[in-house]
Design a protein around this motif. Structure first.
Motif, short mmCIF file in Angstrom:
data_model
loop_
_atom_site.label_atom_id
_atom_site.label_comp_id
_atom_site.label_asym_id
_atom_site.label_seq_id
_atom_site.Cartn_x
_atom_site.Cartn_y
_atom_site.Cartn_z
N GLY A 129 6.40 7.98 -3.80
CA GLY A 129 6.75 9.04 -4.73
C GLY A 129 6.86 10.41 -4.07
O GLY A 129 7.64 11.26 -4.52
N SER A 130 6.11 10.64 -3.00
CA SER A 130 6.13 11.93 -2.33
C SER A 130 6.94 11.91 -1.04
O SER A 130 6.93 12.88 -0.28
CB SER A 130 4.69 12.39 -2.01
OG SER A 130 4.06 11.47 -1.13
N TYR A 131 7.66 10.83 -0.81
CA TYR A 131 8.34 10.67 0.47
C TYR A 131 9.39 11.74 0.71
O TYR A 131 9.49 12.29 1.81
CB TYR A 131 8.98 9.27 0.56
CG TYR A 131 9.69 9.01 1.87
CD1 TYR A 131 8.96 8.69 3.01
CD2 TYR A 131 11.07 9.11 1.97
CE1 TYR A 131 9.59 8.45 4.22
CE2 TYR A 131 11.71 8.88 3.18
CZ TYR A 131 10.97 8.55 4.30
OH TYR A 131 11.60 8.34 5.50
N GLU A 132 10.18 12.07 -0.29
CA GLU A 132 11.26 13.04 -0.08
C GLU A 132 10.69 14.39 0.35
O GLU A 132 11.22 15.04 1.27
CB GLU A 132 12.10 13.21 -1.34
CG GLU A 132 13.28 14.16 -1.11
CD GLU A 132 14.11 14.38 -2.36
OE1 GLU A 132 15.33 14.45 -2.23
OE2 GLU A 132 13.52 14.49 -3.45
N GLU A 133 9.61 14.83 -0.29
CA GLU A 133 9.05 16.14 0.03
C GLU A 133 8.25 16.15 1.31
O GLU A 133 8.18 17.18 2.01
CB GLU A 133 8.14 16.63 -1.11
CG GLU A 133 8.81 16.77 -2.46
CD GLU A 133 8.87 15.46 -3.22
OE1 GLU A 133 8.02 14.58 -2.95
OE2 GLU A 133 9.78 15.30 -4.06
N ARG A 134 7.65 15.01 1.69
CA ARG A 134 6.66 15.04 2.75
C ARG A 134 6.99 14.17 3.97
O ARG A 134 6.19 14.09 4.89
CB ARG A 134 5.30 14.60 2.20
CG ARG A 134 4.76 15.49 1.08
CD ARG A 134 3.36 15.09 0.71
NE ARG A 134 2.46 15.21 1.87
CZ ARG A 134 1.30 14.56 1.97
NH1 ARG A 134 0.90 13.73 1.02
NH2 ARG A 134 0.55 14.72 3.04
N HIS A 135 8.17 13.57 4.03
CA HIS A 135 8.43 12.63 5.13
C HIS A 135 8.52 13.33 6.48
O HIS A 135 8.40 12.67 7.52
CB HIS A 135 9.68 11.80 4.86
CG HIS A 135 10.96 12.56 4.95
ND1 HIS A 135 11.47 13.31 3.91
CD2 HIS A 135 11.86 12.70 5.97
CE1 HIS A 135 12.60 13.87 4.27
NE2 HIS A 135 12.87 13.53 5.52
N SER B 40 0.82 -1.21 0.00
CA SER B 40 0.00 0.00 0.00
C SER B 40 0.86 1.26 0.00
O SER B 40 0.63 2.19 -0.77
CB SER B 40 -0.93 -0.01 1.21
OG SER B 40 -1.65 1.21 1.30
N TRP B 41 1.88 1.28 0.87
CA TRP B 41 2.69 2.49 0.98
C TRP B 41 3.50 2.74 -0.29
O TRP B 41 3.61 3.87 -0.75
CB TRP B 41 3.63 2.38 2.19
CG TRP B 41 4.36 3.67 2.42
CD1 TRP B 41 3.89 4.80 3.02
CD2 TRP B 41 5.70 3.95 1.99
NE1 TRP B 41 4.87 5.77 3.00
CE2 TRP B 41 5.98 5.28 2.38
CE3 TRP B 41 6.68 3.21 1.34
CZ2 TRP B 41 7.19 5.88 2.13
CZ3 TRP B 41 7.90 3.81 1.08
CH2 TRP B 41 8.15 5.13 1.49
N LEU B 42 4.06 1.68 -0.87
CA LEU B 42 4.83 1.86 -2.10
C LEU B 42 3.97 2.36 -3.24
O LEU B 42 4.43 3.16 -4.07
CB LEU B 42 5.52 0.54 -2.49
CG LEU B 42 6.70 0.11 -1.62
CD1 LEU B 42 7.21 -1.25 -2.06
CD2 LEU B 42 7.84 1.13 -1.68
N SER B 43 2.73 1.92 -3.30
CA SER B 43 1.86 2.33 -4.40
C SER B 43 1.30 3.73 -4.20
O SER B 43 1.03 4.45 -5.17
CB SER B 43 0.71 1.34 -4.57
OG SER B 43 -0.14 1.36 -3.43
N ARG B 44 1.17 4.18 -2.93
CA ARG B 44 0.49 5.45 -2.66
C ARG B 44 1.43 6.59 -2.27
O ARG B 44 1.17 7.75 -2.60
CB ARG B 44 -0.54 5.25 -1.55
CG ARG B 44 -1.66 4.29 -1.88
CD ARG B 44 -2.51 4.00 -0.67
NE ARG B 44 -3.06 5.23 -0.09
CZ ARG B 44 -3.48 5.34 1.17
NH1 ARG B 44 -3.38 4.30 1.98
NH2 ARG B 44 -3.97 6.48 1.60
N HIS B 45 2.51 6.30 -1.55
CA HIS B 45 3.24 7.39 -0.90
C HIS B 45 4.73 7.48 -1.21
O HIS B 45 5.34 8.51 -0.90
CB HIS B 45 3.06 7.29 0.61
CG HIS B 45 1.66 7.49 1.08
ND1 HIS B 45 0.93 8.61 0.77
CD2 HIS B 45 0.86 6.69 1.83
CE1 HIS B 45 -0.27 8.52 1.32
NE2 HIS B 45 -0.34 7.36 1.95
#
Length: 457
Positions: free
Chosen positions: A216-222, A209-214
């Protein structure tokens, strides 16, 4: 027919499991064994949240093994004695176990090897079961471990990836072998109300779930406290319901800066493991002593208690501490903020904070908890040991509208924007409307005290 024992420790899964795979290659029967050892509890594991999560993991592992035609064999007692007992009962030729890297795990492995040799049984330890790269596999020239993260990360990244192995199709367990009932989390008292569910099934679903949804935005939003796009896989990595190697392999299949930033964070876990393996005393002693004379006495105890209970008067600190109490987990940015506040603004020994975190964190392990605390306290591997995180500025930056604070500090639910992070600046009746404590100390006063103490040290 040959028999092999697989001793499960911090690897509670059937996917990508080198010890289980090796045991099955012998073509005989396999005993999947887990030992509930009181010595592990005495070593600091027996926190209710981790015991409850462990129970979930064992229930799930037992179900997975049943699906393969086997079952989990559960015993209680001293690990070496119980493994040797199972070896005698089954006439096993080999015992397979994941290599451990703490002082406790290494001592257990040494004692187990000697005891099994006396029974003419072979102990086979397997590397890279609980880490991506085993401690000691990569070292700098002239040293036994890396003390700085960036050069370690470069070498770590160059290691060839191993494709994860699938779960076995079937296994046979010797008939008639005694086992205790698998525990339930309902048997554990004192569990945080919002504790997540453990087990490999939960872990693999969460990873997908996390790989499919989040990712891509991890660097900006972690670091976004309210958005919380972190993977929340730390507990599954700690209990080994996910293979760290598989997590990195799957993440690298997603191109982009988000996946790269996430893999870098997983590398921190291996980095701390190799530091602790080389310097086991760093779990309780300063890795790089700064001559600190931490505050002690009644006033320091009162400050420590207020910090634990989430009533320091600094909303983002209190929100993070209350999240920890409710979930047994805390956002990583919150961990940095709260640790800096205790060790530097309040100038209370980092070991006190590390102890409290371990009493609640479901993902709490010695390497990552203790060495992250040391990093923040400036006694560890941080190249800027005197940096101090300002909780007001941190709150404004990573919780700009105050959504995270309002979620965990309901006393401030009516505030929005910058005022959430400085409620003491409200005037008159408006301030009186919020039942929230004044700050334990002014930030400038705390900073001056820390700088003076660190300079004197």
């Amino acid at each position: 027919m040959t028999v092999a024992v697989v001793l499960f420790t911090s690897d509670l899964r059937v996917h990508d499991h080198p010890p289980l795979r090796a045991a099955l290659e012998s073509g005989g029967e396999v005993v999947p064994l887990f030992v509930r050892d009181p010595a592990v509890d005495r070593a600091g594991f027996a926190a209710p949240n981790r015991l409850a999560f462990l129970a979930d993991c064992l229930v799930d592992l037992h179900a997975s093994l049943r699906g393969l035609g086997g079952r989990l064999v559960l015993r209680t007692g001293e690990t070496v004695a119980e493994v040797c007992r199972v070896v005698r009962e089954t006439d096993a030729a080999e015992v397979h176990v994941a290599a451990g890297y703490t002082a406790f795990a290494r001592s257990r492995e040494t004692r187990l090897r000697r005891a099994l040799e006396a029974q003419r049984c072979r102990l086979r330890t397997h590397e890279a079961v609980t880490t991506v790269v085993p401690p000691g596999a990569i070292t700098p020239q002239g040293a036994d471990h890396f003390s700085v993260f960036t050069p370690y990360f470069r070498r770590w990244s160059d290691e060839p990836p191993r494709r994860p192995w699938p779960a076995p199709r079937a296994l046979r367990v010797p008939a008639g072998l005694r086992s205790q009932d698998v525990p339930s989390r309902s048997e554990v008292s004192g569990v945080s109300a919002g504790l997540a569910t453990g087990g490999e099934g939960q872990a693999r679903a969460a990873l997908r779930s996390w790989l499919s949804r989040h990712v891509g935005s991890y660097e900006e939003r972690h670091d976004d406290l309210a958005g919380d796009v972190t993977s929340r896989l730390s507990a599954h990595l700690h209990f080994g319901t996910l293979s760290a190697g598989e997590v990195v392999f799957r993440a690298r299949g997603h191109r982009g800066a988000g996946a790269s930033a996430f893999v870098r964070q997983v590398c921190w876990r291996d980095f701390h493991q190799q530091v602790l393996a080389a310097r086991p005393e760093s779990s309780v002693r300063d890795y790089r002593p700064r001559g600190d004379r931490w505050r002690r006495g009644p006033e320091a105890e009162e400050d420590l208690l207020a910090w634990r209970e989430g009533r320091t008067g600094y909303p983002v600190v209190d929100a993070a501490m209350r999240q920890l109490a409710h979930e047994g987990w805390m956002h990583n940015r919150g961990r940095l903020i709260t640790a800096s506040f205790l060790a530097k603004t309040l100038y209370v020994d980092w070991r006190e904070g590390a102890r409290h975190f371990l009493s609640l964190l479901v993902d709490g392990d010695v390497a990552n908890n203790q060495l992250n605390w040391q990093w923040v306290a400036g006694t560890g591997t941080d190249s800027r040991p005197n940096r101090v995180l300002n909780p007001v500025l941190q709150g404004r930056r990573y919780d700009p509208d105050g959504a995270y604070v309002r979620r965990w500090v309901p006393e401030l639910a009516g505030l929005h924007g910058p005022a959430v992070h400085e409620p003491w600046r409200l005037a008159g009746l408006e301030r009186a409307a919020y039942d929230y404590p004044d700050p334990l100390i002014g930030l400038s006063d705390g900073l001056a005290r820390f700088r003076s103490a660190r300079q004197a040290g």
